[in-house]
Design a protein around this motif. Sequence first.
Motif, PDB file in Angstrom:
ATOM      1  N   VAL A  15       0.834  -1.219   0.000  1.00  0.00           N
ATOM      2  CA  VAL A  15       0.000   0.000   0.000  1.00  0.00           C
ATOM      3  C   VAL A  15       0.862   1.260   0.000  1.00  0.00           C
ATOM      4  CG1 VAL A  15      -1.653   1.330   1.363  1.00  0.00           C
ATOM      5  CG2 VAL A  15      -1.972  -1.127   1.070  1.00  0.00           C
ATOM      6  N   TYR A  16       1.874   1.305   0.884  1.00  0.00           N
ATOM      7  CA  TYR A  16       2.681   2.538   0.933  1.00  0.00           C
ATOM      8  C   TYR A  16       3.612   2.658  -0.281  1.00  0.00           C
ATOM      9  CZ  TYR A  16       0.765   3.967   5.332  1.00  0.00           C
ATOM     10  OH  TYR A  16      -0.115   4.383   6.290  1.00  0.00           O
TER      11      TYR A  16
ATOM     12  N   LEU B 133      16.412   2.743  -6.844  1.00  0.00           N
ATOM     13  CA  LEU B 133      17.580   2.598  -5.944  1.00  0.00           C
ATOM     14  C   LEU B 133      17.700   3.817  -5.030  1.00  0.00           C
ATOM     15  CD1 LEU B 133      20.241   1.166  -8.415  1.00  0.00           C
ATOM     16  CD2 LEU B 133      19.175  -0.021  -6.499  1.00  0.00           C
ATOM     17  N   MET B 134      17.388   4.978  -5.594  1.00  0.00           N
ATOM     18  CA  MET B 134      17.443   6.207  -4.788  1.00  0.00           C
ATOM     19  C   MET B 134      16.477   6.111  -3.600  1.00  0.00           C
ATOM     20  SD  MET B 134      17.199  10.046  -6.288  1.00  0.00           S
ATOM     21  CE  MET B 134      15.511  10.014  -6.841  1.00  0.00           C
ATOM     22  N   GLY B 135      15.362   5.384  -3.790  1.00  0.00           N
ATOM     23  CA  GLY B 135      14.416   5.186  -2.698  1.00  0.00           C
ATOM     24  C   GLY B 135      14.819   4.044  -1.790  1.00  0.00           C
TER      25      GLY B 135
ATOM     26  N   ALA C  69      12.132  14.389  -2.365  1.00  0.00           N
ATOM     27  CA  ALA C  69      12.096  14.424  -0.898  1.00  0.00           C
ATOM     28  C   ALA C  69      10.965  13.529  -0.382  1.00  0.00           C
ATOM     29  CB  ALA C  69      11.911  15.859  -0.408  1.00  0.00           C
ATOM     30  N   VAL C  70       9.839  13.525  -1.097  1.00  0.00           N
ATOM     31  CA  VAL C  70       8.702  12.681  -0.707  1.00  0.00           C
ATOM     32  C   VAL C  70       9.093  11.200  -0.839  1.00  0.00           C
ATOM     33  CG1 VAL C  70       6.310  12.058  -1.254  1.00  0.00           C
ATOM     34  CG2 VAL C  70       7.042  14.453  -1.404  1.00  0.00           C
TER      35      VAL C  70
ATOM     36  N   PHE D 112       9.238   8.466   2.237  1.00  0.00           N
ATOM     37  CA  PHE D 112       8.510   7.195   2.268  1.00  0.00           C
ATOM     38  C   PHE D 112       9.456   6.033   2.526  1.00  0.00           C
ATOM     39  CE2 PHE D 112       3.980   7.051   1.467  1.00  0.00           C
ATOM     40  CZ  PHE D 112       3.702   8.384   1.291  1.00  0.00           C
ATOM     41  N   ALA D 113      10.653   6.115   1.955  1.00  0.00           N
ATOM     42  CA  ALA D 113      11.638   5.051   2.167  1.00  0.00           C
ATOM     43  C   ALA D 113      12.045   4.996   3.630  1.00  0.00           C
ATOM     44  CB  ALA D 113      12.850   5.298   1.280  1.00  0.00           C
ATOM     45  N   VAL D 114      12.359   6.169   4.195  1.00  0.00           N
ATOM     46  CA  VAL D 114      12.809   6.234   5.589  1.00  0.00           C
ATOM     47  C   VAL D 114      11.694   5.767   6.530  1.00  0.00           C
ATOM     48  CG1 VAL D 114      13.458   7.852   7.417  1.00  0.00           C
ATOM     49  CG2 VAL D 114      14.539   8.016   5.168  1.00  0.00           C
TER      50      VAL D 114
END
Lengths: 281, 183
Positions: B15-16, B93-95, B50-51, B55-57
């Motif tokens: 979902v996220y 990969l950046m995420g 940035a968004v 979300f990754a963090v």
Amino acid sequence: MLVTWKYRPRNTFIQRLDPRTRWIFLFSIILALTIPEIWDYRIVFPLFVLSLTLFFMARIEWKDVRRAFIYIFILVFFIVGLNALFFGRGGPSSVLDPSSPVLFFGVTVSKAWFAITQVTRMLTMALLAIPIPYTMDPNIYGTAFKRMGVSDKVSFTIDLAFRFLPTFARDLTITVDAQRARGYEVEKLKGGLVARIQRLAPLIIPVVMQSTVTGEEVIDAMDLRAFGTAPRSWLKELRYAARDYFMIALGVAIFITCCVLKWGFGIGGFFVPEFFTRLVT
Amino acid sequence: MNDKSTWEFGTRQVVYGAIGAALYGVFSWATNILFPLPAAGNVTFRPAVAVLIFFAVAYGPWVGLLAGFIGNMIGDGLSGWGFYWNWSLGNGLMGMIPGLIVATISDFRARSTILKAVGWGTLGIIVGMLFASLTEMFVGGIDLNTALVGYFTPAFLGNLVVTVILLPILMIAFAGVAARRGR
């Protein structure tokens, strides 16, 4: 503000193709040019004509793709093309042939031909990639990836992302309107770069935070329906037709031919054709 | 860092991942079309990055990977630029990289956490954009110099600026929302 897909149904050969065929063909051409490192104009130019033909067969109006092409042209001609023309870097070492006649400012015949070949090569791939958002139904991306062997969860993530899009676009519209009502001027972001990016926060934060709350509700709903405990069934069915087999066979044949020519017969490397040397010297 | 919760891939991540991708796509499109930010040379500033890193963090590496990959596909699709697999994978990969610290974060408001997130976000930008730029050498036949100067540097600088400015704001805002929600 309306977020709209570039996709529109058109009764064309390209749109009648199965989406999997489109992906497979695109990757076949990319791999055919890149894996055996094809720089021979006798292979690159016909592939460019093939890509151009398929692009025109998609019948996308110029006004729709103008922006994309301007961006691609700037990138390909100015960043890549000029670099190839003046420095000849990026291709095989034969591009920097010291015996090649100099045309002007250190630009040799070899570098000039390399720049033309490289730009054509990149446009061949771009011409196949650009039509995808215009000609492939966004509702079918998830199904297409699933049918190509991607897992249920990843395919469903793709499907869900496309479904969320209108909701978040609407949330962004509401947020922009609400901030405008408080005197926020979206069109007049003043100040330096840092200040201007900071001033986007009142638009971004509410939408992102609302989405995290929405996410929890969706997770609860999906968990209650036992998501992920068994393989999913998919509403849309995809079936290959004769035209799909033809296009897949064509793509695979191009890839195999390029590999055989390069590794089996040594054809496909960079060289400057005689007619070009005569033309420019 | 490699414990079970970091690499878990369940309903939450699906979902996220989808939400992150949709937001990445919408904000990319919005700043491309609706309110474009100033650009220097071919450096463009995409607040959507940035968004993505947020979300990754907050939700882990799978969410970052999927949000970056699918979100870039959506953003390019909405803007009508086509599909470029290596840039989509680079965005993935950046995420993914900043998502590796998900299990170590407890307080999103803490200064050390924010610094760590920005640091890992920067690493993610380097890895992701380097991957996309260097694969252009094979796909487009460009040289290393063009890949680094013409592709990587502008992408890295633009993404770094928005991450340093907007990621801390997103994290502090999220700390409040998470505290109210209680999970």
